[in-house]
Design a protein around this motif. Structure first.
Motif, PDB file in Angstrom:
ATOM      1  N   SER A 503     -27.032  44.294 -35.121  1.00 46.35           N
ATOM      2  CA  SER A 503     -26.688  44.599 -36.512  1.00 46.35           C
ATOM      3  C   SER A 503     -27.300  45.917 -36.959  1.00 46.35           C
ATOM      4  N   LYS A 581     -19.086  45.617 -32.893  1.00 50.31           N
ATOM      5  CA  LYS A 581     -18.515  44.507 -33.667  1.00 50.31           C
ATOM      6  C   LYS A 581     -18.081  43.381 -32.747  1.00 50.31           C
ATOM      7  N   HIS A 588     -22.578  35.799 -32.558  1.00 52.79           N
ATOM      8  CA  HIS A 588     -22.489  34.838 -33.666  1.00 52.79           C
ATOM      9  C   HIS A 588     -21.778  33.556 -33.227  1.00 52.79           C
ATOM     10  N   ARG A 642     -25.916  32.241 -41.524  1.00 51.19           N
ATOM     11  CA  ARG A 642     -25.758  33.687 -41.379  1.00 51.19           C
ATOM     12  C   ARG A 642     -24.651  34.025 -40.386  1.00 51.19           C
ATOM     13  N   SER A 643     -24.621  33.326 -39.260  1.00 56.65           N
ATOM     14  CA  SER A 643     -23.563  33.597 -38.281  1.00 56.65           C
ATOM     15  C   SER A 643     -22.190  33.252 -38.838  1.00 56.65           C
ATOM     16  N   CYS A 646     -21.185  35.952 -41.369  1.00 53.30           N
ATOM     17  CA  CYS A 646     -20.833  37.216 -40.703  1.00 53.30           C
ATOM     18  C   CYS A 646     -19.474  37.126 -40.020  1.00 53.30           C
ATOM     19  N   ARG A 649     -16.764  37.149 -42.677  1.00 50.19           N
ATOM     20  CA  ARG A 649     -16.533  38.486 -43.233  1.00 50.19           C
ATOM     21  C   ARG A 649     -15.732  39.352 -42.259  1.00 50.19           C
ATOM     22  N   GLU A 703     -26.669  41.417 -46.572  1.00 52.85           N
ATOM     23  CA  GLU A 703     -25.322  40.944 -46.240  1.00 52.85           C
ATOM     24  C   GLU A 703     -25.336  39.907 -45.131  1.00 52.85           C
ATOM     25  N   ASP A 704     -26.348  39.929 -44.247  1.00 54.74           N
ATOM     26  CA  ASP A 704     -26.437  38.949 -43.175  1.00 54.74           C
ATOM     27  C   ASP A 704     -27.145  37.671 -43.609  1.00 54.74           C
TER      28      ASP A 704
END
Length: 730
Positions: A503, A581, A588, A642-643, A646, A649, A703-704
């Motif tokens: 990240s 990415k 994730h 969090r995963s 992410c 998103r 954001e994470d």
């Protein structure tokens, strides 16, 4: 000269030209035919003939066309030494050119032009060195021809005698005029003895030149077959009988004393070339041949080490060996009565031989070697041998090679070196393949510890980036082994730390964070406009906030994309960002699978299979990593949230709204588990107390690690895009 575009092509053309032409080492021995036919055109002297003026009162007749035998007998050993010295000087110029490039002396010039010019210079020097050494070797080969072993006085015709008589005005030539046939044969016998070490030196220098040419070709094109062909030509020269021109008794009696510098450098050169060929074949996927060449390189390096370690007990007295050599062979013509010990004294033979060996060894690029250096080289060869064996699925042999390489490398560079960390990592991979998971974890741990320690001390951004890549790879391998051993806690920790590192790298390629991004509302795409306009929107004429909100977001997006400059090259940045990415998506997804599997194990009453029930309870890895993963609450539920967020998103940016909604709902449920007040009635005392405490905290958006409002906002956009407006509004 500024002709930089032509440098690579010219070097390649030179290599092709040299490889297509036969030289002294590749052509067949035609000395018998040359001497029998007596054709002078078949023999080329290293020094071109010069036209000499005859005195007007000189009534002697100049010799007719000299025979090949006459030209060989007339060869001057000092001329040949000079030619070999010229070849050595050309190699020295190549070495100095590389030194200048390594030191970056021309800092004010264009680096590409400087590099290209020096490549052309090195190519020209190596080409001339190869040709000069080949020419001298050809002449030396005729002098040492087996056809001349039994040369006697009857073979010396008038042409030979006259050639000697007309050989020049120097004092040496004047002395030759008075020599009879027997003395000429004795002088030629001495020349032959002096030619033997000189031919060996010429072969070693020629092989060195070809090896350097191969490395030069590799600098221009590492995949060029010319590089491997040049290396193989160098090995062919070293293995040629001409390169081992000293007779068998000389090698047996003197190779460990007087000839030690010559043999040691030959072993050194053979080991380096075999190592380079083995590495080249390994990278090409030819593992069987690579293993053979690397094995030869190891044997030569071990032989050098054995010779150096046993050198302390040697005596420097070469007299007995030379005396035995004199009695065994004199001038290569033992059975000739004209060259008996009576006509060539032992003292003369000894002086000639010692001077020839000493002069030849002075031409070597180096005469001494250190044990430490050779052990480091052996360690590198053993490492590549291990990699080759591993590629052939010979895991036990690979481990033995790795272990020996690790011992040698630890001795010389220390146990905290990155080279040692690399060996620990490779051994971990082999143990992983053997399903010996405890040993694999131990090796991965040690590799990770060293790399993290080095990364904490590093200052160069480039070096730190390289270390981060190696740490990331180690974390993923370690997490995989923990997963296989059902140690979900440590497996999750490894992947969480991996995604944090990725990240950070990904953030470098992201766009400028505007105020909406800081609030967690920038999602990387234009907000979809609802297809249904509610009555409240139609009727309202005063409140334009909802319109302003969308207009500001879209306006900022357009301004950012089309106005703000981007310092990073677009193509490279997009490529790197896309790769990172995809890596984040994989990590994730793995974290989510691991957390779900851990939950399932706990529900089924199989939690005993996990080694550590709490993060950091007994794991060496968790103690060595600085990660937000270890901070408060249910760390595994936080990792799942969090995963999920992410991934949601990312799917939202890809307009895969259904998948995004699934991930975001998973994140929301995890948020409720972590903070029960989030899902409680907003009028409850517990909820009010929780909200009051959160207001007092400093708001730092991550954001994470999203807040509840960020997740709801993202879900609202997904539902709006799917035309589920009721849920979107809610």
């Amino acid at each position: 000269n500024g002709q930089s575009p032509g440098a690579p092509e010219s070097c390649m053309e030179v290599a092709k030209s040299l490889l297509s032409i036969e030289d002294a080492w590749t052509m067949k021995d035609d000395s018998t035919r040359v001497f029998q036919e007596g054709n002078s055109n078949d023999f080329s002297s290293p020094r071109p003939p010069r036209k000499r003026r005859q005195k007007r009162n000189d009534t002697r007749e100049a010799p007719a066309s000299a025979t090949s035998l006459a030209r060989v007998l007339n060869a001057d050993i000092n001329d040949l030494r000079t030619v070999v010295s010229v070849g050595r000087s050309l190699l020295g110029l190549v070495e100095f050119s590389q030194y200048i490039l390594d030191k970056e002396i021309f800092t004010h010039e264009d680096p590409d032009v400087v590099t290209s010019s020096f490549q052309q210079l090195k190519s020209s020097c190596l080409k001339n060195a190869i040709e000069v050494l080949s020419c001298s070797a050809t002449t030396l080969g005729y002098i040492l021809s087996s056809f001349l072993d039994q040369l006697d006085e009857d073979d010396l015709d008038e042409t030979v005698i006259m050639k000697k008589a007309h050989s020049g005005k120097s004092s040496v030539a004047n002395r030759k005029k008075s020599l009879g046939p027997a003395a000429l044969l004795q002088l030629f016998a001495m020349t032959r003895e002096e030619s033997k070490p000189l031919l060996s030196i010429a072969g070693i220098l020629s092989a060195d030149a070809w090896f350097s040419f191969g490395k030069l070709v590799g600098e221009l094109d590492v995949n060029s077959p010319l590089m491997l062909s040049s290396f193989e030509r160098a090995l062919l020269i070293l293995n040629s009988p001409k390169s081992v021109s000293l007779n068998k008794p000389a090698l047996d009696l003197l190779c460990e004393s007087l000839l030690s510098p010559l043999t040691q450098y030959k072993y050194y050169l053979q080991s380096n070339i075999n190592h380079s060929v083995g590495v080249c074949l390994y990278e090409q996927g030819d593992f069987d041949r690579a293993a053979d060449y690397l094995d030869k390189a190891s044997r030569f390096r071990r032989q050098m080490l054995d010779d150096l370690r046993g050198k302390d007990g040697e005596s420097d007295d070469h007299g007995s060996g030379l005396s035995k050599l004199f009695n065994a062979v004199v001038g290569g013509m033992k059975g000739n009565h004209l060259l008996s010990p009576v006509s060539m004294s032992e003292e003369l033979f000894t002086d000639v031989f010692k001077y020839s060996i000493g002069h030849g060894c002075k031409q070597l690029p180096r005469e001494t070697f250190e044990v430490d250096e050779l052990e480091r080289c052996l360690s590198l060869t053993l490492e590549y041998s291990a990699l080759t064996q591993h590629a052939g699925q010979k895991y036990q042999m690979a481990l033995s090679f790795f272990q020996e390489a690790l011992i040698l490398r630890t001795m010389h560079v220390g146990k905290h070196s990155l080279d040692v960390a690399s060996l620990h990592f490779n051994m971990g991979v082999v143990y992983d393949d053997l399903e010996q998971h405890d040993q694999a974890i131990s090796r991965y741990h040690e590799s990770l510890r060293i790399r993290l320690d080095q990364m904490s001390k590093a200052t160069s951004p480039k070096f730190i980036s390289e270390l981060e890549d190696s740490v990331l790879l180690t974390l993923k391998c370690l997490g995989h082994v923990y997963k296989l051993t059902h140690d979900m806690d440590n497996a999750i920790c490894c992947y969480v730390k991996a995604w944090e590192m990725v990240s950070k790298k990904f953030a470098v390629h992201q766009d400028y964070a505007d105020e909406w991004s800081k609030m967690g509302l920038r999602l990387g795409l234009a907000v979809p406009v609802p297809t249904v306009i509610f009555d409240e929107m139609k009727a309202s004429t005063d409140n334009e906030n909802w319109k302003t909100h969308f207009q500001m977001m879209n306006k900022k997006e357009l301004c950012h994309v089309f106005v703000e400059p981007k310092p990073v090259k677009p193509r490279r940045s997009r490529s790197a960002a896309s790769k990172l990415k995809r890596e984040l998506v994989r990590i994730h997804s793995t974290v989510m699978d691991l957390v779900h599997e851990r939950k399932q194990s706990n529900w089924d009453g199989e939690s005993g299979s996990t080694r550590n029930k709490l993060p950091g309870s007994s794991s060496l890895l968790l103690a060595s990593l600085s990660s937000t993963f270890k901070t408060g609450g249910d760390a595994f539920e936080a990792a799942l949230m969090r995963s999920s967020f992410c991934l949601g998103r990312m799917r939202l940016e890809q307009m895969r709204y259904e998948e995004a909604a699934d991930y975001l709902e998973t994140a929301l449920r995890s948020k409720w588990v972590l903070d029960p007040a989030s899902s409680s009635d907003s009028d409850s005392d517990y909820s009010l107390k929780s909200m009051s405490s959160r207001k007092q905290q400093a708001k730092v958006m991550d954001e994470d690690n999203p807040e509840e409002g960020q997740i709801y906002y993202s879900l609202g956009i997904c539902n709006a895009a799917l035309d589920d407006h009721e849920r979107a509004v809610r």
